[in-house]
Design a protein around this motif. Structure first.
Motif, PDB file in Angstrom:
ATOM      1  N   MET A 101       0.826  -1.207   0.000  1.00  0.00           N
ATOM      2  CA  MET A 101       0.000   0.000   0.000  1.00  0.00           C
ATOM      3  C   MET A 101       0.861   1.259   0.000  1.00  0.00           C
ATOM      4  N   ALA A 102       1.981   1.225   0.716  1.00  0.00           N
ATOM      5  CA  ALA A 102       2.897   2.371   0.726  1.00  0.00           C
ATOM      6  C   ALA A 102       3.540   2.574  -0.640  1.00  0.00           C
ATOM      7  N   LEU A 103       3.819   1.483  -1.342  1.00  0.00           N
ATOM      8  CA  LEU A 103       4.419   1.585  -2.681  1.00  0.00           C
ATOM      9  C   LEU A 103       3.468   2.269  -3.656  1.00  0.00           C
ATOM     10  N   VAL A 104       2.192   1.997  -3.540  1.00  0.00           N
ATOM     11  CA  VAL A 104       1.212   2.653  -4.406  1.00  0.00           C
ATOM     12  C   VAL A 104       1.145   4.143  -4.082  1.00  0.00           C
ATOM     13  N   LYS A 105       1.272   4.490  -2.802  1.00  0.00           N
ATOM     14  CA  LYS A 105       1.256   5.900  -2.391  1.00  0.00           C
ATOM     15  C   LYS A 105       2.526   6.631  -2.828  1.00  0.00           C
ATOM     16  N   ALA A 146       0.008  -7.252  -4.620  1.00  0.00           N
ATOM     17  CA  ALA A 146      -0.246  -7.353  -3.175  1.00  0.00           C
ATOM     18  C   ALA A 146      -1.074  -6.187  -2.654  1.00  0.00           C
ATOM     19  N   ASP A 147      -1.004  -5.036  -3.311  1.00  0.00           N
ATOM     20  CA  ASP A 147      -1.764  -3.870  -2.848  1.00  0.00           C
ATOM     21  C   ASP A 147      -3.267  -4.094  -2.962  1.00  0.00           C
ATOM     22  N   GLY A 148      -3.692  -4.946  -3.909  1.00  0.00           N
ATOM     23  CA  GLY A 148      -5.116  -5.189  -4.107  1.00  0.00           C
ATOM     24  C   GLY A 148      -5.624  -6.457  -3.451  1.00  0.00           C
ATOM     25  N   ARG A 149      -4.777  -7.118  -2.664  1.00  0.00           N
ATOM     26  CA  ARG A 149      -5.174  -8.360  -2.007  1.00  0.00           C
ATOM     27  C   ARG A 149      -5.451  -8.127  -0.531  1.00  0.00           C
ATOM     28  N   SER A 150      -6.334  -8.953   0.016  1.00  0.00           N
ATOM     29  CA  SER A 150      -6.611  -8.870   1.444  1.00  0.00           C
ATOM     30  C   SER A 150      -5.465  -9.501   2.218  1.00  0.00           C
ATOM     31  N   LEU A 151      -5.429  -9.257   3.517  1.00  0.00           N
ATOM     32  CA  LEU A 151      -4.411  -9.858   4.361  1.00  0.00           C
ATOM     33  C   LEU A 151      -4.495 -11.387   4.315  1.00  0.00           C
TER      34      LEU A 151
END
Length: 262
Positions: A101-105, A146-151
């Protein structure tokens, strides 16, 4: 020796006369030297040696270290594991999700560097490589998107990839490429370390163990669970401020883990 020069025979003769035990020394030394095993490098180890040597030689590494408070993350993990059937999340699952998620940001870290073309490949989604230690060496299977997947999905995917890695059945597309790597040695009690960038990626996160540390909060001494992470970046394509922004975003997700459930 000729013309009075000292030669090898003179030295050995003097050794025998002045130190009778010296005769046995070479034999003991030879026995010690021969008491070892020669292990040829495997194909995997040769590949690791070549790629990491290339990375250290070509990529000017710089490193940024931050401490992350993970008490809320641990509580959320325990709650999910206790209430959601069939799900057993690890701290590393949360770290992989937070990194994605940080990589997308901060997309300027979500990159590969093409040395031949002298260009940067910047990706829209995060393909996070996870370092897995094997008896023969190290391999980095990739959690795609991985940014679009759930934990839970990330946890299941990592478990599958680790099983394949240990069985030697990973396909090339499952470990080649990736936009970022997570290397976690926390399970070995390592508090902090520096990792070498996995080319052609531009950065790697080294994750240490979580420890309870004293902290002053509201004028009182409290115990806080802290995890130290170190980001290694390739300074050819990632600047210090960019790496720092990535760590800021990572901290936001790790210290407020409910954001990863949205």
């Amino acid at each position: 020796g000729s013309r009075g020069r000292v030669c090898e025979a003179d030295v050995r003769d003097a050794a025998r006369r002045f130190n009778p035990e010296s005769d046995a020394a070479p034999n003991a030394s030879s026995a010690t030297a021969a008491d070892h095993e020669t292990i040829p490098l495997s194909a995997m180890r040769r590949a690791i040696a070549s790629r990491l040597q290339e990375s250290k030689r070509n990529a000017p590494h710089f490193r940024l270290t931050v401490d992350l408070k993970i008490d809320d993350l641990l509580r959320l993990r325990d709650e999910i594991n206790a209430t959601v059937a069939g799900v057993k999340l690890s701290v590393n699952d949360f770290i992989v999700k937070a990194c994605a998620m940080a990589l997308v940001k901060v997309p300027d870290v979500n990159i590969q560097y093409d040395e031949q073309a002298q260009s940067v490949l910047r990706y829209a989604s995060a393909d996070v490589s996870v370092a897995v230690a094997l008896p023969a060496g190290l391999i980095t299977p990739i959690v795609r998107g991985a940014d679009g997947r759930s934990l839970a999905e990330i946890s299941a995917e990592i478990a599958t990839l680790v099983t394949k890695a240990k069985a030697g059945t990973l396909q090339p597309d499952e470990f080649q490429g990736g936009t970022f790597t997570v290397s976690n040695l926390g399970m070995f009690g390592v508090r902090q370390f520096d990792a070498i960038i996995n080319p052609p990626q531009g950065a790697i996160l080294a994750v240490g163990t979580a420890t309870e540390r004293p902290e002053i909060a509201g004028g009182e001494l409290v115990s806080t669970t802290i995890m130290s992470v170190t980001l290694s970046c390739d300074h050819r394509v990632i600047d210090g401020a960019t790496g720092a922004r990535f760590l800021q975003q990572l901290r936001a997700y790790v210290e407020s883990p409910a954001l990863m459930l949205v």
